[in-house]
Design a protein around this motif. Sequence first.
Motif, PDB file in Angstrom:
ATOM      1  N   ALA A 179      18.717  50.438  28.482  1.00 50.23           N
ATOM      2  CA  ALA A 179      17.322  50.485  28.922  1.00 50.23           C
ATOM      3  C   ALA A 179      16.788  51.908  28.972  1.00 50.23           C
ATOM      4  N   ILE A 180      17.630  52.853  29.327  1.00 56.12           N
ATOM      5  CA  ILE A 180      17.195  54.239  29.480  1.00 56.12           C
ATOM      6  C   ILE A 180      17.371  55.045  28.201  1.00 56.12           C
ATOM      7  N   GLU A 181      18.558  54.972  27.617  1.00 61.73           N
ATOM      8  CA  GLU A 181      18.915  55.926  26.563  1.00 61.73           C
ATOM      9  C   GLU A 181      18.313  55.627  25.197  1.00 61.73           C
ATOM     10  N   VAL A 182      18.100  54.345  24.890  1.00 66.85           N
ATOM     11  CA  VAL A 182      17.554  54.033  23.569  1.00 66.85           C
ATOM     12  C   VAL A 182      16.158  54.627  23.409  1.00 66.85           C
ATOM     13  N   GLU A 183      15.287  54.335  24.382  1.00 63.37           N
ATOM     14  CA  GLU A 183      13.936  54.896  24.296  1.00 63.37           C
ATOM     15  C   GLU A 183      13.945  56.405  24.480  1.00 63.37           C
ATOM     16  N   ALA A 184      14.828  56.893  25.341  1.00 67.51           N
ATOM     17  CA  ALA A 184      14.901  58.342  25.543  1.00 67.51           C
ATOM     18  C   ALA A 184      15.262  59.051  24.247  1.00 67.51           C
ATOM     19  N   ALA A 185      16.158  58.467  23.456  1.00 70.09           N
ATOM     20  CA  ALA A 185      16.535  59.085  22.181  1.00 70.09           C
ATOM     21  C   ALA A 185      15.328  59.175  21.247  1.00 70.09           C
ATOM     22  N   GLY A 186      14.524  58.099  21.228  1.00 72.18           N
ATOM     23  CA  GLY A 186      13.332  58.128  20.389  1.00 72.18           C
ATOM     24  C   GLY A 186      12.331  59.175  20.841  1.00 72.18           C
TER      25      GLY A 186
ATOM     26  N   THR B 145      12.642  70.450  21.980  1.00 75.17           N
ATOM     27  CA  THR B 145      12.298  71.854  21.741  1.00 75.17           C
ATOM     28  C   THR B 145      13.501  72.559  21.136  1.00 75.17           C
ATOM     29  N   PRO B 146      13.312  73.769  20.606  1.00 78.37           N
ATOM     30  CA  PRO B 146      14.466  74.528  20.114  1.00 78.37           C
ATOM     31  C   PRO B 146      15.548  74.703  21.182  1.00 78.37           C
ATOM     32  N   ALA B 147      15.141  74.911  22.432  1.00 77.14           N
ATOM     33  CA  ALA B 147      16.124  75.050  23.516  1.00 77.14           C
ATOM     34  C   ALA B 147      16.874  73.742  23.722  1.00 77.14           C
ATOM     35  N   ASP B 148      16.169  72.607  23.636  1.00 79.14           N
ATOM     36  CA  ASP B 148      16.834  71.300  23.757  1.00 79.14           C
ATOM     37  C   ASP B 148      17.882  71.133  22.659  1.00 79.14           C
ATOM     38  N   ILE B 149      17.522  71.503  21.456  1.00 77.88           N
ATOM     39  CA  ILE B 149      18.449  71.361  20.328  1.00 77.88           C
ATOM     40  C   ILE B 149      19.697  72.194  20.559  1.00 77.88           C
ATOM     41  N   ARG B 150      19.517  73.405  21.051  1.00 79.86           N
ATOM     42  CA  ARG B 150      20.688  74.253  21.325  1.00 79.86           C
ATOM     43  C   ARG B 150      21.581  73.614  22.386  1.00 79.86           C
ATOM     44  N   ARG B 151      20.974  73.061  23.429  1.00 79.52           N
ATOM     45  CA  ARG B 151      21.769  72.428  24.491  1.00 79.52           C
ATOM     46  C   ARG B 151      22.506  71.191  23.974  1.00 79.52           C
ATOM     47  N   MET B 152      21.824  70.381  23.173  1.00 80.03           N
ATOM     48  CA  MET B 152      22.472  69.187  22.626  1.00 80.03           C
ATOM     49  C   MET B 152      23.634  69.556  21.715  1.00 80.03           C
ATOM     50  N   ARG B 153      23.444  70.551  20.875  1.00 79.68           N
ATOM     51  CA  ARG B 153      24.520  70.961  19.966  1.00 79.68           C
ATOM     52  C   ARG B 153      25.707  71.533  20.743  1.00 79.68           C
ATOM     53  N   ALA B 154      25.419  72.322  21.760  1.00 81.91           N
ATOM     54  CA  ALA B 154      26.507  72.878  22.572  1.00 81.91           C
ATOM     55  C   ALA B 154      27.270  71.767  23.289  1.00 81.91           C
ATOM     56  N   ALA B 155      26.539  70.762  23.796  1.00 85.16           N
ATOM     57  CA  ALA B 155      27.188  69.652  24.496  1.00 85.16           C
ATOM     58  C   ALA B 155      28.045  68.830  23.537  1.00 85.16           C
ATOM     59  N   LEU B 156      27.580  68.662  22.294  1.00 88.43           N
ATOM     60  CA  LEU B 156      28.369  67.906  21.323  1.00 88.43           C
ATOM     61  C   LEU B 156      29.634  68.670  20.945  1.00 88.43           C
ATOM     62  N   ARG B 157      29.533  69.982  20.813  1.00 90.23           N
ATOM     63  CA  ARG B 157      30.737  70.779  20.525  1.00 90.23           C
ATOM     64  C   ARG B 157      31.734  70.673  21.667  1.00 90.23           C
TER      65      ARG B 157
ATOM     66  N   ALA C 218      27.727  64.338  29.612  1.00 94.18           N
ATOM     67  CA  ALA C 218      26.928  65.562  29.544  1.00 94.18           C
ATOM     68  C   ALA C 218      26.105  65.609  28.260  1.00 94.18           C
ATOM     69  N   PHE C 219      26.710  65.172  27.146  1.00 97.10           N
ATOM     70  CA  PHE C 219      25.958  65.147  25.887  1.00 97.10           C
ATOM     71  C   PHE C 219      24.793  64.161  25.983  1.00 97.10           C
ATOM     72  N   HIS C 220      25.070  62.945  26.440  1.00 95.77           N
ATOM     73  CA  HIS C 220      24.001  61.945  26.536  1.00 95.77           C
ATOM     74  C   HIS C 220      22.886  62.422  27.468  1.00 95.77           C
ATOM     75  N   ARG C 221      23.263  63.175  28.502  1.00 95.64           N
ATOM     76  CA  ARG C 221      22.225  63.671  29.407  1.00 95.64           C
ATOM     77  C   ARG C 221      21.306  64.658  28.702  1.00 95.64           C
ATOM     78  N   THR C 222      21.863  65.482  27.812  1.00 95.30           N
ATOM     79  CA  THR C 222      21.002  66.437  27.106  1.00 95.30           C
ATOM     80  C   THR C 222      19.991  65.705  26.226  1.00 95.30           C
ATOM     81  N   VAL C 223      20.394  64.569  25.672  1.00 96.84           N
ATOM     82  CA  VAL C 223      19.460  63.783  24.866  1.00 96.84           C
ATOM     83  C   VAL C 223      18.369  63.185  25.759  1.00 96.84           C
ATOM     84  N   VAL C 224      18.779  62.614  26.895  1.00100.13           N
ATOM     85  CA  VAL C 224      17.786  62.055  27.826  1.00100.13           C
ATOM     86  C   VAL C 224      16.844  63.160  28.310  1.00100.13           C
ATOM     87  N   ALA C 225      17.392  64.310  28.644  1.00101.36           N
ATOM     88  CA  ALA C 225      16.562  65.422  29.137  1.00101.36           C
ATOM     89  C   ALA C 225      15.577  65.891  28.073  1.00101.36           C
ATOM     90  N   ALA C 226      15.978  65.788  26.799  1.00102.44           N
ATOM     91  CA  ALA C 226      15.095  66.224  25.713  1.00102.44           C
ATOM     92  C   ALA C 226      13.886  65.314  25.549  1.00102.44           C
TER      93      ALA C 226
END
Length: 230
Positions: free
Chosen positions: A99-106, A113-125, A143-151
């Motif tokens: 319910a939360i993450e599917v729409e959040a990903a979209g 933002t560029p900062a979001d992308i950096r955080r997501m990539r760092a979390a995936l690494r 932590a990775f999924h949270r960066t996507v939701v936060a984005a």
Amino acid sequence: MPHVRRTSLADQAADLLLTRIQAGEWEVGAKLPGETTLGPQLGVGRSTVREAIRQLAGRGILRTRQGAGVFVAALEPEEGWDTVLRRADIDAVVEARLAIEVEAAGWAAQRRTPADIRRMRAALRSRDRHRTDLEEMVDTDIAFHRTVVAAAHNEILTGLFDGFSPRLRDAMIDMLRIHGRFGSDEDHDVHRRVLDAVVDADAAAARSLSRAHLESLHGPVATAGVHNAP
């Protein structure tokens, strides 16, 4: 009429009031006596009575009506969010994630933002580096999924995700222990593709990949028959 002890006065006064309400002294909808009446009955001052009333109002037992007084709203306390989460089974947790993450990903694909992308990539690494240890993998996965939701830049969605993250952690650890496999290349690749869709601003793909990944988590849950995990 019993008096409270001289320790934790507001808590004890609240407990005594609740006991009297549940014993039928006041029915739902009835108005409580004023502070000057309740104080001597409980052996406490007016400020302690006010605090006890605030406590019971916070638990859904009492309701204060401005200018009218304090009324009984219920006989049993409302369940808190923590209680609901502790009782939830793994399927319920996965459905909440859907319910939360599917729409959040979209939305993340549209708003990152560029900062979001950096955080997501760092979390995936970080997730990639901790794939061999179950608990560390779950922590870095969340932590990775949270960066996507936060984005997605929706503070309510982020707050909801944060609220059930501790229960999510317990549920995922229980599930993966029973399933017996975690940290596969295929699983990590799914997360990489979700990130790629978000970075590429492909909202439809981000939603679709996120949904497919989360729905796949139902499989090991159903076959293992896990419910009401502690």
